[in-house]
Write a protein that holds these residues in place. Sequence first.
Motif, PDB file in Angstrom:
ATOM      1  N   VAL A 169       0.849  -1.189   0.000  1.00  0.00           N
ATOM      2  CA  VAL A 169       0.000   0.000   0.000  1.00  0.00           C
ATOM      3  C   VAL A 169       0.885   1.239   0.000  1.00  0.00           C
ATOM      4  O   VAL A 169       1.781   1.367   0.849  1.00  0.00           O
ATOM      5  CB  VAL A 169      -0.934   0.043   1.235  1.00  0.00           C
ATOM      6  N   ARG A 170       0.617   2.164  -0.930  1.00  0.00           N
ATOM      7  CA  ARG A 170       1.338   3.437  -0.980  1.00  0.00           C
ATOM      8  C   ARG A 170       0.599   4.488  -0.146  1.00  0.00           C
ATOM      9  O   ARG A 170      -0.601   4.356   0.100  1.00  0.00           O
ATOM     10  CB  ARG A 170       1.451   3.931  -2.426  1.00  0.00           C
ATOM     11  N   PRO A 171       1.291   5.552   0.265  1.00  0.00           N
ATOM     12  CA  PRO A 171       0.594   6.643   0.966  1.00  0.00           C
ATOM     13  C   PRO A 171      -0.531   7.202   0.098  1.00  0.00           C
ATOM     14  O   PRO A 171      -0.339   7.430  -1.103  1.00  0.00           O
ATOM     15  CB  PRO A 171       1.696   7.686   1.195  1.00  0.00           C
ATOM     16  N   GLY A 172      -1.694   7.422   0.695  1.00  0.00           N
ATOM     17  CA  GLY A 172      -2.822   8.001  -0.027  1.00  0.00           C
ATOM     18  C   GLY A 172      -3.487   7.084  -1.026  1.00  0.00           C
ATOM     19  O   GLY A 172      -4.377   7.517  -1.765  1.00  0.00           O
ATOM     20  N   GLU A 173      -3.099   5.813  -1.052  1.00  0.00           N
ATOM     21  CA  GLU A 173      -3.671   4.859  -2.011  1.00  0.00           C
ATOM     22  C   GLU A 173      -4.835   4.098  -1.385  1.00  0.00           C
ATOM     23  O   GLU A 173      -4.815   3.761  -0.204  1.00  0.00           O
ATOM     24  CB  GLU A 173      -2.582   3.875  -2.453  1.00  0.00           C
ATOM     25  N   VAL A 174      -5.851   3.804  -2.188  1.00  0.00           N
ATOM     26  CA  VAL A 174      -6.955   2.947  -1.753  1.00  0.00           C
ATOM     27  C   VAL A 174      -6.780   1.583  -2.424  1.00  0.00           C
ATOM     28  O   VAL A 174      -6.814   1.480  -3.656  1.00  0.00           O
ATOM     29  CB  VAL A 174      -8.331   3.533  -2.109  1.00  0.00           C
ATOM     30  N   VAL A 175      -6.559   0.569  -1.593  1.00  0.00           N
ATOM     31  CA  VAL A 175      -6.363  -0.794  -2.085  1.00  0.00           C
ATOM     32  C   VAL A 175      -7.598  -1.618  -1.745  1.00  0.00           C
ATOM     33  O   VAL A 175      -7.976  -1.731  -0.576  1.00  0.00           O
ATOM     34  CB  VAL A 175      -5.114  -1.447  -1.466  1.00  0.00           C
ATOM     35  N   LEU A 231     -10.136  11.230   1.927  1.00  0.00           N
ATOM     36  CA  LEU A 231      -8.965  10.751   2.675  1.00  0.00           C
ATOM     37  C   LEU A 231      -7.747  10.678   1.768  1.00  0.00           C
ATOM     38  O   LEU A 231      -6.618  10.975   2.195  1.00  0.00           O
ATOM     39  CB  LEU A 231      -9.256   9.377   3.278  1.00  0.00           C
ATOM     40  N   LYS A 232      -7.957  10.285   0.512  1.00  0.00           N
ATOM     41  CA  LYS A 232      -6.844  10.227  -0.443  1.00  0.00           C
ATOM     42  C   LYS A 232      -6.208  11.603  -0.597  1.00  0.00           C
ATOM     43  O   LYS A 232      -4.982  11.733  -0.674  1.00  0.00           O
ATOM     44  CB  LYS A 232      -7.339   9.711  -1.793  1.00  0.00           C
ATOM     45  N   ILE A 274      -4.072   9.967   3.344  1.00  0.00           N
ATOM     46  CA  ILE A 274      -4.367   8.825   4.227  1.00  0.00           C
ATOM     47  C   ILE A 274      -4.691   7.628   3.339  1.00  0.00           C
ATOM     48  O   ILE A 274      -5.568   7.690   2.474  1.00  0.00           O
ATOM     49  CB  ILE A 274      -5.552   9.139   5.157  1.00  0.00           C
ATOM     50  N   ALA A 275      -3.961   6.541   3.530  1.00  0.00           N
ATOM     51  CA  ALA A 275      -4.177   5.329   2.746  1.00  0.00           C
ATOM     52  C   ALA A 275      -5.355   4.543   3.316  1.00  0.00           C
ATOM     53  O   ALA A 275      -5.757   4.728   4.468  1.00  0.00           O
ATOM     54  CB  ALA A 275      -2.920   4.470   2.743  1.00  0.00           C
ATOM     55  N   CYS A 276      -5.898   3.664   2.492  1.00  0.00           N
ATOM     56  CA  CYS A 276      -7.061   2.882   2.918  1.00  0.00           C
ATOM     57  C   CYS A 276      -7.005   1.482   2.315  1.00  0.00           C
ATOM     58  O   CYS A 276      -6.703   1.326   1.126  1.00  0.00           O
ATOM     59  CB  CYS A 276      -8.345   3.590   2.489  1.00  0.00           C
ATOM     60  N   VAL A 277      -7.261   0.479   3.140  1.00  0.00           N
ATOM     61  CA  VAL A 277      -7.521  -0.881   2.649  1.00  0.00           C
ATOM     62  C   VAL A 277      -9.022  -1.083   2.754  1.00  0.00           C
ATOM     63  O   VAL A 277      -9.596  -1.021   3.845  1.00  0.00           O
ATOM     64  CB  VAL A 277      -6.772  -1.953   3.461  1.00  0.00           C
ATOM     65  N   TYR A 278      -9.658  -1.286   1.614  1.00  0.00           N
ATOM     66  CA  TYR A 278     -11.116  -1.307   1.518  1.00  0.00           C
ATOM     67  C   TYR A 278     -11.570  -2.731   1.209  1.00  0.00           C
ATOM     68  O   TYR A 278     -11.354  -3.243   0.114  1.00  0.00           O
ATOM     69  CB  TYR A 278     -11.556  -0.342   0.423  1.00  0.00           C
ATOM     70  N   ILE A 279     -12.191  -3.385   2.210  1.00  0.00           N
ATOM     71  CA  ILE A 279     -12.684  -4.752   2.039  1.00  0.00           C
ATOM     72  C   ILE A 279     -14.172  -4.685   1.741  1.00  0.00           C
ATOM     73  O   ILE A 279     -14.954  -4.136   2.525  1.00  0.00           O
ATOM     74  CB  ILE A 279     -12.455  -5.597   3.308  1.00  0.00           C
ATOM     75  N   SER A 280     -14.585  -5.232   0.601  1.00  0.00           N
ATOM     76  CA  SER A 280     -16.005  -5.208   0.264  1.00  0.00           C
ATOM     77  C   SER A 280     -16.317  -6.314  -0.725  1.00  0.00           C
ATOM     78  O   SER A 280     -15.499  -6.668  -1.579  1.00  0.00           O
ATOM     79  CB  SER A 280     -16.403  -3.860  -0.340  1.00  0.00           C
ATOM     80  N   HIS A 281     -17.540  -6.862  -0.582  1.00  0.00           N
ATOM     81  CA  HIS A 281     -18.049  -7.815  -1.570  1.00  0.00           C
ATOM     82  C   HIS A 281     -18.792  -7.103  -2.687  1.00  0.00           C
ATOM     83  O   HIS A 281     -19.189  -7.726  -3.665  1.00  0.00           O
ATOM     84  CB  HIS A 281     -18.994  -8.816  -0.897  1.00  0.00           C
ATOM     85  N   CYS A 318     -11.217   2.247  -5.841  1.00  0.00           N
ATOM     86  CA  CYS A 318      -9.889   1.697  -5.539  1.00  0.00           C
ATOM     87  C   CYS A 318      -8.876   1.978  -6.639  1.00  0.00           C
ATOM     88  O   CYS A 318      -9.194   1.943  -7.831  1.00  0.00           O
ATOM     89  CB  CYS A 318      -9.978   0.184  -5.303  1.00  0.00           C
ATOM     90  N   ASP A 319      -7.636   2.233  -6.222  1.00  0.00           N
ATOM     91  CA  ASP A 319      -6.526   2.430  -7.159  1.00  0.00           C
ATOM     92  C   ASP A 319      -5.948   1.094  -7.604  1.00  0.00           C
ATOM     93  O   ASP A 319      -5.627   0.907  -8.779  1.00  0.00           O
ATOM     94  CB  ASP A 319      -5.427   3.274  -6.502  1.00  0.00           C
ATOM     95  N   THR A 320      -5.793   0.184  -6.633  1.00  0.00           N
ATOM     96  CA  THR A 320      -5.325  -1.170  -6.944  1.00  0.00           C
ATOM     97  C   THR A 320      -6.214  -2.172  -6.225  1.00  0.00           C
ATOM     98  O   THR A 320      -6.926  -1.827  -5.274  1.00  0.00           O
ATOM     99  CB  THR A 320      -3.856  -1.398  -6.517  1.00  0.00           C
ATOM    100  N   VAL A 321      -6.157  -3.423  -6.668  1.00  0.00           N
ATOM    101  CA  VAL A 321      -6.976  -4.492  -6.092  1.00  0.00           C
ATOM    102  C   VAL A 321      -6.087  -5.701  -5.815  1.00  0.00           C
ATOM    103  O   VAL A 321      -5.319  -6.126  -6.684  1.00  0.00           O
ATOM    104  CB  VAL A 321      -8.125  -4.900  -7.031  1.00  0.00           C
TER     105      VAL A 321
END
Length: 512
Positions: free
Chosen positions: A28-34, A191-192, A196-203, A212-215
């Motif tokens: 995860v990079r700074p400010g990235e949403v994974v 937040l980006k 602020i980085a984020c790990v986003y868990i979702s179905h 998301c930037d990356t998955v």
Amino acid sequence: MSDYLLEMKTIVKEFSGVKALDGIDLKVRPGEVVGLCGENGAGKSTLMKVLSAVHPHGTWSGEIIWEGQPLEARTIRRTERAGIVIVHQELMLVPELSVAENIFLGREVASRGGVLDYEAMNAKASRLMADLKMSHVNVALPVSHYSGGILQLIEIAKALGKNAKLLILDEPTSALSQSETRTLLDLVRGLKDRNIACVYISHKLEEIEAICDTVAVIRDGQFIGQAPMAALTVDKIIHMMVGRELKEKYPREPHAIGEVVFDVRHVTCHDPINPDKKKVDDVSFTVRAGEILGIAGLVGAGRTEMASALFGHYKGPHSVDIHLDGRRIEVKTPQDAVSHGICMVPEDRKRHGIVPLLGIGQNITLAVLPRFARFGLIDEAAEFSVIGHEIDAMSIKTASPLLAITSLSGGNQQKAVVAKMLLPKPRVLILDEPTRGVDVGAKYEIYKLIYGLAKDGIAIVMMSSELPEVLGISDRVLVIGDGEVRGDFVNDGTLTQEKILTAALTKRRQAA
């Protein structure tokens, strides 16, 4: 200096000799949403518990690099001080405490004399809520005053109050309306902008695609890959998650529809706090043998209250006239409902679907326990035989039926609740949000199960907030708005989401 804020390398976590994680990598990079994707039981929540020290260093193998340095956290407080904060799927708020008290729980602001400084806490909490565009929230009121969507944002404010550099959101929109979901997604985009980085868990893969930037994808505890969202599609993510293509999300199967089995007349539910207000207002409908009746409506339409009344579980004043197979029946308690052949999978699995202190097997047989009684004792051999059969039939992923049901992923817990409600052999099965918090693969299995039950002649009533789901599997759609019936449509292929929404938003004409 590394380009990454976080690197997790070859993480392995075992439970009783079973590998829940087997060599997982995540960057995860700074400010990235994974976006972190995978089926229920794939290991997503376990990986985040490793990262946030719910599973402390020493209970797993591998390496975590945080801001270029090894992180060997043995406590949650240590990871939070580093800037890693998790917002769990199940909200961790104390209903009796105020919004401000919840936000600063364990980090209270005190004056020099050691007395809590409520003025300072309220001011800081108000600033945090304003940052989330929630200035209208009174931080001095108990959180019990607010709805699910606001509670989720209070949890995020609580996390940001800990100076999070990486925010982990586990199924953050599972209980939110569409408008609340849009607010939350806008918040994550904001937040980006603050790095602020984020790990986003979702179905909900449409959310993953939108934000998301990356998955990164995990399957059965193994790392499948991490790629930019721009190089992926929803279909590619599904294929990575389940290891196969799901040609049709809704596997419609032909099934015969017979005579009327379930005849519901004049359901009326009054608000438990304000009895002058009706949550459900004189709703009547029928369901035939083998028919799947989808019930659609906006949040607050009264669907769940109606389902609770039909199952004998509604707590406020209510009335309902139920006819089953042409015979009038009385349903005053859930036990009455089950004895008559009316079973229900509730919307809130945690509060009404499972008994957390019991094992998986004991939860499954709870509704039919007298079936195994012999001279005042439980025939454990007979019970375990049924449990084993149900676990296999429902493809519930567990090392043992003796484990606490809370050890299962949300989707596997849902399968256990469905298994429990099928054991009494229902004539009518009520499903309230049956796929909430469930991944695409498990959803597909639940849809196939629903069609199998319809083929067996069971009358099915399914409430869902997801209109594509309602259209995807229902034979007929009943639309509820403000507690009243606003439409009853045959789902013949011409019914659209727009038509359902128009009906839901159009008030019934009053008699002259």
